[in-house]
Enzyme design. Structure first.
Site, PDB file in Angstrom:
ATOM      1  N   GLY A  59       0.822  -1.211   0.000  1.00 11.20           N
ATOM      2  CA  GLY A  59       0.000   0.000   0.000  1.00 11.20           C
ATOM      3  C   GLY A  59       0.851   1.253   0.000  1.00 11.20           C
ATOM      4  O   GLY A  59       1.719   1.415   0.850  1.00 11.20           O
ATOM      5  N   GLY A 117      -0.381   4.433   0.148  1.00  8.34           N
ATOM      6  CA  GLY A 117      -1.156   5.586   0.601  1.00  8.34           C
ATOM      7  C   GLY A 117      -0.336   6.410   1.577  1.00  8.34           C
ATOM      8  O   GLY A 117       0.896   6.341   1.590  1.00  8.34           O
ATOM      9  N   PHE A 118      -1.008   7.181   2.414  1.00  7.29           N
ATOM     10  CA  PHE A 118      -0.283   8.041   3.346  1.00  7.29           C
ATOM     11  C   PHE A 118       0.600   7.234   4.291  1.00  7.29           C
ATOM     12  O   PHE A 118       1.748   7.601   4.543  1.00  7.29           O
ATOM     13  CB  PHE A 118      -1.264   8.895   4.135  1.00  7.29           C
ATOM     14  CG  PHE A 118      -1.887   9.978   3.308  1.00  7.29           C
ATOM     15  CD1 PHE A 118      -1.164  11.105   2.971  1.00  7.29           C
ATOM     16  CD2 PHE A 118      -3.182   9.859   2.845  1.00  7.29           C
ATOM     17  CE1 PHE A 118      -1.716  12.105   2.190  1.00  7.29           C
ATOM     18  CE2 PHE A 118      -3.754  10.855   2.062  1.00  7.29           C
ATOM     19  CZ  PHE A 118      -3.020  11.977   1.731  1.00  7.29           C
ATOM     20  N   VAL A 124      -1.762  -7.688  -4.296  1.00 10.35           N
ATOM     21  CA  VAL A 124      -1.528  -8.738  -3.309  1.00 10.35           C
ATOM     22  C   VAL A 124      -2.790  -9.581  -3.171  1.00 10.35           C
ATOM     23  O   VAL A 124      -3.902  -9.051  -3.122  1.00 10.35           O
ATOM     24  CB  VAL A 124      -1.139  -8.114  -1.952  1.00 10.35           C
ATOM     25  CG1 VAL A 124      -1.078  -9.188  -0.867  1.00 10.35           C
ATOM     26  CG2 VAL A 124       0.199  -7.394  -2.068  1.00 10.35           C
ATOM     27  N   GLU A 171     -18.312  17.803   1.994  1.00 18.91           N
ATOM     28  CA  GLU A 171     -17.488  18.427   0.953  1.00 18.91           C
ATOM     29  C   GLU A 171     -18.091  18.224  -0.431  1.00 18.91           C
ATOM     30  O   GLU A 171     -18.111  19.142  -1.259  1.00 18.91           O
ATOM     31  CB  GLU A 171     -16.054  17.885   1.032  1.00 18.91           C
ATOM     32  CG  GLU A 171     -15.323  18.469   2.241  1.00 18.91           C
ATOM     33  CD  GLU A 171     -14.000  17.808   2.575  1.00 18.91           C
ATOM     34  OE1 GLU A 171     -13.284  18.330   3.451  1.00 18.91           O
ATOM     35  OE2 GLU A 171     -13.684  16.763   1.979  1.00 18.91           O
ATOM     36  N   ASP A 214      -5.651   3.180   7.771  1.00 24.72           N
ATOM     37  CA  ASP A 214      -7.042   2.722   7.867  1.00 24.72           C
ATOM     38  C   ASP A 214      -7.160   1.217   8.088  1.00 24.72           C
ATOM     39  O   ASP A 214      -8.229   0.720   8.449  1.00 24.72           O
ATOM     40  CB  ASP A 214      -7.815   3.081   6.580  1.00 24.72           C
ATOM     41  CG  ASP A 214      -8.118   4.565   6.497  1.00 24.72           C
ATOM     42  OD1 ASP A 214      -7.685   5.305   7.409  1.00 24.72           O
ATOM     43  OD2 ASP A 214      -8.789   4.978   5.546  1.00 24.72           O
ATOM     44  N   ALA A 234      -5.860  10.907   7.241  1.00 23.17           N
ATOM     45  CA  ALA A 234      -4.545  10.921   6.595  1.00 23.17           C
ATOM     46  C   ALA A 234      -3.447  11.202   7.609  1.00 23.17           C
ATOM     47  O   ALA A 234      -2.375  10.593   7.569  1.00 23.17           O
ATOM     48  CB  ALA A 234      -4.531  11.962   5.476  1.00 23.17           C
ATOM     49  N   GLN A 235      -3.691  12.119   8.537  1.00 24.77           N
ATOM     50  CA  GLN A 235      -2.624  12.467   9.473  1.00 24.77           C
ATOM     51  C   GLN A 235      -2.287  11.317  10.419  1.00 24.77           C
ATOM     52  O   GLN A 235      -1.126  11.143  10.783  1.00 24.77           O
ATOM     53  CB  GLN A 235      -2.973  13.736  10.261  1.00 24.77           C
ATOM     54  CG  GLN A 235      -4.282  13.665  11.010  1.00 24.77           C
ATOM     55  CD  GLN A 235      -4.488  14.879  11.899  1.00 24.77           C
ATOM     56  OE1 GLN A 235      -3.534  15.455  12.419  1.00 24.77           O
ATOM     57  NE2 GLN A 235      -5.731  15.277  12.080  1.00 24.77           N
TER      58      GLN A 235
END
Lengths: 436, 436
Positions: B27, B29-30, B95, B187, B316, B332-333
């Site tokens: 992964g 991602g962040f 994977v 949003e 996550d 994300a943080q």
């Protein structure tokens, strides 16, 4: 039970009175859009029909295919471009036929759009010269979807090469063949070579992208047949400096999922790009007309279609000849000048009754890019430019030509950035790559 | 006959010696990317595996879905981000399973990748709470493909409304329902309302886009459950000023191609966007583990998976608790801090033998955008910001957070432009819209 929120009010219709003559333009490319702009603000009702919701700045498609620009950088919604002109209406729809007796255009969804004057500016599509089975293995460069497909194929091939263990398969994955030595082929080959040499150079661990093979194939005796000899020769040298392997006088015999066969020789290649054949879109068939070999509709000097006084053809759809009887080339500038000319002429004819003047092409220079800072520019007999100065001129012209300011700002910044860094900002694999 | 051009030379392998411990990160991602960056330049061999070739800046996906940004503005090739670090290798692959005994990861193409330490940072996907038949009618916002799909649906619905003759059908086409009152739903609803009110306002002739209905549905009693009451109330007022119709405490009963049924009421709607449910990706199943209700893997304080000392879960994928025992949110943080923490910790552990320290989350503020220049920002008890200042802070933070300078330059220029003009630069319909 239906929800009880009040419905939105009846829509405002800001178009002209129904009695005004109606001009229908099929196609929002350079020709159609120029005509619509020339007719904007007139007392005529204008309807633009296109099967895409955007005008595409097609000369820069190769930069989308090679990950330098995003699709939105070279495309702008047609209705947005024409938003300020209440007499111009835009329809997102696909034309399927024309009834010239009832004077109406039939759309795929069954609707009919009536006209008093009809402009056919439907552009061109790629042709595989009867070998449609080559198409799935060699995408052409005529639409955003195709550009995205080529980008995905090129980038995916490098990804698979990085993991390939068999040296022959690795070599095949790192081979790109571009078919066609015209401006599209020359620009694609140069741009792919630069992508591999610069943008991807440091990104892999098991392959060296700078050793990718880019082969440019042309059946004719030289590149850029429409350009003077010395510019074509310069373009060839520039591409060779970028590592492009140029094969002249070699016709394609077959293309399949494993590669391409060329003059009896097999070249295993994971990516083949088709830049060889262009034919007019089917507008001629709608009129039941005979066409020239490339499907274009012969037009009179005023761009009207012979035998159809209310119908006009322009841009790549039209076979239009210059004063010496030579057919005008399929260039954006020809299309744009024809659109502007015909739009103004129709405005005057329909509102003041003046006769339609003949169209006359003014050559503003024909360019091809042969690398990151090299180009050739042909302005007609004896007036030409090449190298960095030609590239600068090309870049300036194309930034200015882009349809609105937002795009100018975005494209020029990215170009500057790419120019300074050799980087590519749009290297996304977002459509499923072919499995082979 | 095979072409006789010399093959490219054997590839240079610039990675670490084969004896170095191998850390595999699934992964990009962040969480995964932060871990890879923390491990870059160490004496360890690092392999990053992702099924996309790009890192996605997911918090801005809603801007792609609403035509403000292009996909390439919020995505950057993983191998490009990590190009400068010879000890880090990137694999584009999917994977399918893990063999924890043999310590290797199995890819879909059959290849195995061995590891000494394995980091699972596979992120989350959307869930329809058992109603998978809703999915085709209500795309979620987790990928570029979905964002492009939503963009196409919204824009196509306006195009069809422009040509619709039946008032009820026209109203249905101009109705957008967003499901879910969390940050994503808030949003999306605000951004769609602005798209209709500003970007599209003058572009149509037969409809008035500013009268489009945007309905935001939340099953719970209020919006933004993770935020303090007053910020949630402010967000609701801001959305209502934009014309968003907020329905709280209303559960979705069904979604089909004609619209949505909500608490016994039918709302005909051409576009439904799903922002309601998120579940962890199937990493837990690879380990044969029980998970919490949202599919997350419980981890120890050092982020290792209980019972699997060589395997870690983060972002996550992980169910990680703070000092008070509350699960950390899927932000994300959180992911980024966990990745950086674990990357550094593993570097020290594997090269110097120091024990793995526990992870501690530092809240840098949680934000949601509620319109073109309004946002809410929550920094923890008693420290919050809202309105234009919160929007400015959000914008600044997000420009800085974007992964590389090229993206910062591009995004900020487009934001500035959009801010000054209300225009949208990426209004392209490029996937076939659904026929309904």
């Amino acid at each position: 039970m239906t929800d009880s929120i009040p419905a939105p009010p009846a829509a405002t219709d800001r178009s002209c009175p129904d009695s005004a003559p109606r001009v229908v333009i099929v196609g929002a490319g350079f020709a159609g859009l120029a005509a619509a702009k020339a007719l904007a603000g007139s007392a005529l009702r204008v309807t633009v029909i296109d099967h895409n919701n955007y005008h595409l700045f097609a000369p820069l498609l190769y930069q989308v295919a090679t990950a330098a620009l995003s699709p939105a950088d070279i495309a702008e919604p047609v209705r947005h471009i024409l938003a300020g002109h209440p007499n111009v209406e835009v329809i997102l729809g696909t034309v399927e036929g024309i009834d010239t007796t009832a004077r109406r255009v039939r759309l795929r969804d069954g609707e009919n759009v009536g006209y008093d004057r009809l402009l056919l500016a439907t552009g061109s599509t790629s042709t595989y010269f009867g070998h449609d089975d080559w198409a799935p293995h060699a995408p052409a460069l005529k639409s955003i979807e195709e550009a995205r497909e080529i980008r995905t194929r090129v980038l995916s091939a490098f990804e698979r090469a990085e993991r390939a263990r068999d040296p022959a398969e690795r070599e095949r994955l790192m081979t790109v063949v571009v078919v066609g030595g015209g401006p599209t082929g020359v620009e694609m080959a140069g741009s792919i070579a630069e992508l591999a040499r610069h943008a991807l150079a440091r990104d892999f661990r098991h392959i060296d992208p700078t050793r990718a093979r880019v082969i440019l194939v042309e059946a004719g005796p030289r590149l850029l047949a429409a350009f003077p000899d010395d510019l074509a020769a310069y373009a060839g040298r520039s591409l060779e400096r970028l590592g492009v392997d140029i094969r002249l006088g070699q016709a394609v015999e077959s293309i399949d999922e494993g590669g391409i066969t060329l003059a009896g020789r097999r070249i295993p290649a994971a990516t083949v790009v088709w830049g060889a054949g262009v034919t007019a879109s089917p507008a001629a068939a709608w009129l039941g007309l005979a066409t020239d070999r490339s499907g274009r509709i012969p037009v009179e000097a005023d761009l009207s279609v012979t035998g159809f006084p209310d119908v006009y053809a322009l841009g790549d759809t039209a076979l239009c000849r210059d004063a010496e009887g030579r057919p005008l080339p399929g260039l954006a500038q020809v299309a744009q000048q024809q659109g502007t000319h015909l739009g103004r002429a129709l405005r005057d004819t329909l509102t003041r009754g003046t006769p339609l003047p003949p169209f006359r092409f003014r050559n503003r220079g024909n360019a091809a890019i042969v690398g990151r800072h090299a180009a050739v520019f042909d302005f007609g007999p004896g007036r030409r430019l090449r190298g960095f100065s030609a590239w600068l001129l090309w870049a300036a012209v194309h930034v200015v030509l882009l349809v609105d300011f937002a795009q100018r700002a975005r494209v020029s910044l990215q170009w500057l950035w790419r120019y300074l860094t050799y980087r590519r900002g749009a290297r996304l694999i977002t459509v499923p790559p072919p499995r082979r």
